[in-house]
Design an enzyme around this catalytic site. Structure first.
Site, PDB file in Angstrom:
ATOM      1  N   ARG A  26       0.786  -1.151   0.054  1.00 49.88           N
ATOM      2  CA  ARG A  26      -0.023  -0.011  -0.084  1.00 49.88           C
ATOM      3  C   ARG A  26       0.875   1.246  -0.034  1.00 49.88           C
ATOM      4  NH1 ARG A  26      -2.732   2.968   4.796  1.00 49.88           N
ATOM      5  NH2 ARG A  26      -3.905   4.721   3.723  1.00 49.88           N
ATOM      6  N   TYR A  86      -4.205   2.359  16.134  1.00 50.53           N
ATOM      7  CA  TYR A  86      -2.885   2.489  16.764  1.00 50.53           C
ATOM      8  C   TYR A  86      -3.137   2.357  18.450  1.00 50.53           C
ATOM      9  CZ  TYR A  86      -0.670   3.877  12.603  1.00 50.53           C
ATOM     10  OH  TYR A  86       0.024   3.527  11.422  1.00 50.53           O
ATOM     11  N   TRP A 121       2.333  -0.536   9.356  1.00 53.99           N
ATOM     12  CA  TRP A 121       2.770   0.872   9.223  1.00 53.99           C
ATOM     13  C   TRP A 121       4.112   0.844  10.152  1.00 53.99           C
ATOM     14  CZ3 TRP A 121       1.554   4.854   5.940  1.00 53.99           C
ATOM     15  CH2 TRP A 121       2.350   5.759   6.309  1.00 53.99           C
ATOM     16  N   ASN A 172      -7.439   1.576  10.025  1.00 54.15           N
ATOM     17  CA  ASN A 172      -6.057   2.012  10.897  1.00 54.15           C
ATOM     18  C   ASN A 172      -6.169   1.947  12.298  1.00 54.15           C
ATOM     19  OD1 ASN A 172      -5.549   2.333   8.180  1.00 54.15           O
ATOM     20  ND2 ASN A 172      -4.837   4.533   8.221  1.00 54.15           N
ATOM     21  N   GLU A 195      -7.717   8.075   6.554  1.00 55.16           N
ATOM     22  CA  GLU A 195      -7.981   8.672   7.641  1.00 55.16           C
ATOM     23  C   GLU A 195      -8.579  10.358   7.605  1.00 55.16           C
ATOM     24  OE1 GLU A 195      -4.795   8.536  10.575  1.00 55.16           O
ATOM     25  OE2 GLU A 195      -4.761   6.312  10.733  1.00 55.16           O
ATOM     26  N   GLU A 206      -3.339  -0.022   8.437  1.00 51.27           N
ATOM     27  CA  GLU A 206      -2.346   0.384   9.215  1.00 51.27           C
ATOM     28  C   GLU A 206      -2.310  -0.312  10.379  1.00 51.27           C
ATOM     29  OE1 GLU A 206      -1.313   4.501   9.368  1.00 51.27           O
ATOM     30  OE2 GLU A 206      -1.706   4.888   7.207  1.00 51.27           O
ATOM     31  N   HIS A 257      -3.546  10.941   0.801  1.00 51.58           N
ATOM     32  CA  HIS A 257      -2.769  10.652   2.130  1.00 51.58           C
ATOM     33  C   HIS A 257      -2.314  11.978   2.248  1.00 51.58           C
ATOM     34  CE1 HIS A 257      -1.248   7.437   5.001  1.00 51.58           C
ATOM     35  NE2 HIS A 257      -0.908   8.508   5.385  1.00 51.58           N
TER      36      HIS A 257
END
Ligand code: GBH
Length: 450
Positions: A76, A284, A403, A282, A157, A355, A112
């Site tokens: 990606r 985190y 990521w 994504n 995002e 991600e 992005h």
């Protein structure tokens, strides 16, 4: 024993254009909002920028070869809109050929965060017209690459871009509009809808989006805390996914704030809510929220500070370990958000984790040539197990991308935060696979064959 994912599960790595390419003026490329933002003193750690970044624009062939040698199926990356505006589609032509030539499936993201500065000058994402310009740009790429690129991600995002770039001032274009930034979110969603329509017309294969999601937990049972957490989650999670997966906004406040109403809003939502082939998540870290307590100082809890006049305040998440960015390491949060998405959206398409990863201040190669990053290995291992748990709980997850492939320009944090599986030496830009890269390679090799 490595985490086990189902047969046919796709492993990958992610990057984005501004964070790796450099070549800021190559082939007539004009500035993006990130070129402008980083040129202003005090915006990025150590005054750093992406003018050279890791020079991927010139080193893409060897980078792609390294990525492929890990045995991943998917790569990606993202297209730079200002490059395409300057007519430099040729770079992505070469890149896509290199990716395919290495036996990888290209999964590009159209946007992005690097908006052409000329579009920002015309109002940026606050201007509805930007969404239509995005559709034209999408058409250029679909025509040129649609024969070889069969998996497309529209936006990355939108929530972080809207919050950090338009509501706050931590990212480009640093507008600081507070809740007045909601139209910038709506216009990105509209851009997604218009682009998806273009991609369908051009029959380029499967279409998805990459949204950042995270569980939001109230700090306690106090109804004020519960309400504050719910509102925060509506603004940061559901505002950007409900229109896509449910065809509506999560509440009246948000609906009123986006600045588009009536029949036009109905038409927008119909477009935005068109079915997708996959849904990128994504992840985190989770967030904990309470209703603001008078006189309490909430600064420094999150990477960015939320203005004190907002009806929610972040408090530190309890966790055993943090990354060197200070982000809480909570793998169960990934299982939790996947299950929540599955329950909230009966029509949720197959998910790809587009991600997930961790930043540490990894030192360069030691005398033995190795870059030891045991904490990243533990992070990835635990999060892949969290994905396997979500699958066992009934969520369809088809892939997982780390990521990031390489250390790169981490936005306002500059080059200090290293997310890569491949170490980059910023004095000579040499690349060295980290221990985590070899771990990921061996994990992929140990999976059941489809
Ligand atoms: C992604 O952003 C980006 O897509 C990618 O370009 C970037 O390099 C990568 O992740 C690593 O940052 O703000 O304190 O509430 C994700 C950025 C990470 C922002 C988690 C919100 C939550 C902590 N997000 N973060 S906080």
């Amino acid at each position: 024993m490595y985490p086990q994912l189902p047969a046919g599960f796709r492993f990958g790595m992610s990057t984005s254009a501004y964070q790796i390419e450099g070549a800021a003026d190559a082939a007539g490329k004009g500035p993006s909002i990130w070129d402008t933002f980083t040129a202003r003193p005090g915006t990025v750690v150590n005054g750093q920028d992406g003018r050279v970044a890791i020079d991927h624009y010139h080193r893409y062939e060897s980078d792609v070869a390294l990525i492929a040698a890990a045995g991943v199926q998917d790569y990606r990356f993202s297209f730079s809109w200002p490059r395409i505006l300057a007519g430099d589609v040729a770079f992505y032509d070469r890149l896509v050929d290199a990716v395919l030539g290495a036996g990888l499936r290209p999964v590009p993201t159209l946007y992005h965060w690097d908006l052409p500065q000329e579009l920002e000058d015309a109002g940026g994402w606050m201007n509805r017209d930007t969404a239509y310009r995005f559709a034209d740009y999408t058409d250029t790429l679909a025509l040129r690459l649609g024969d070889r690129v069969r998996h497309w991600i529209t936006m990355n995002e939108m929530n972080v871009h809207t919050l950090y770039g338009y509501a706050l001032t931590d990212h480009a274009p640093a507008r600081g509009l507070g809740l007045g930034a909601l139209p910038a979110g709506h216009h990105q969603l509209l851009a997604h809808g218009l682009a998806a329509q273009v991609l369908r017309t051009r029959a380029v294969g499967s279409v998805g989006i990459a949204n950042q999601h995270f569980p939001v937990t109230p700090a306690g049972d106090d109804p004020a805390d519960v309400a504050a957490a719910a509102l925060f989650s509506e603004l940061t999670n559901w505002t950007f996914s409900d229109p896509i997966l449910r065809g509506e906004y999560p509440n009246e406040l948000i609906r009123a704030g986006i600045g588009t109403s009536g029949a036009r809003l109905d038409r927008d939502l119909e477009l935005i809510g068109a079915p997708l082939d996959f849904y990128g998540v994504n992840y985190y870290e989770p967030t904990m929220i309470e209703a603001p307590r008078a006189g309490k100082d909430y600064r420094g809890v999150l990477e960015v500070d939320i203005p004190s006049d907002m009806p929610f305040s972040p408090v530190p998440v309890k966790c055993d370990e943090r990354t060197d960015f200070g982000w809480a390491i909570v793998p169960s949060g990934l299982t939790e958000i996947l299950v929540t998405l599955h329950e909230r959206y009966p029509n949720l398409p197959p998910v790809i984790i587009t991600e997930n990863g961790a930043s540490f201040h990894d030192a360069g190669p030691g005398p033995d040539g190795r870059v030891a990053d045991p904490r990243r290995i533990r992070y990835l291992d635990a999060h892949l197990r969290a994905v396997a748990e979500a699958i066992a709980a009934g969520v369809r997850v088809d892939g997982y991308y780390v990521w990031s492939a390489l250390d790169n320009f981490e936005w306002a944090a500059g080059y200090e935060q290293r997310f890569g599986l491949i170490h980059v030496d910023y004095t000579d830009l040499s690349r060295t696979p980290k221990d985590s890269y070899y771990w990921y390679r061996d994990l992929i090799a140990a999976q059941p064959r489809s």
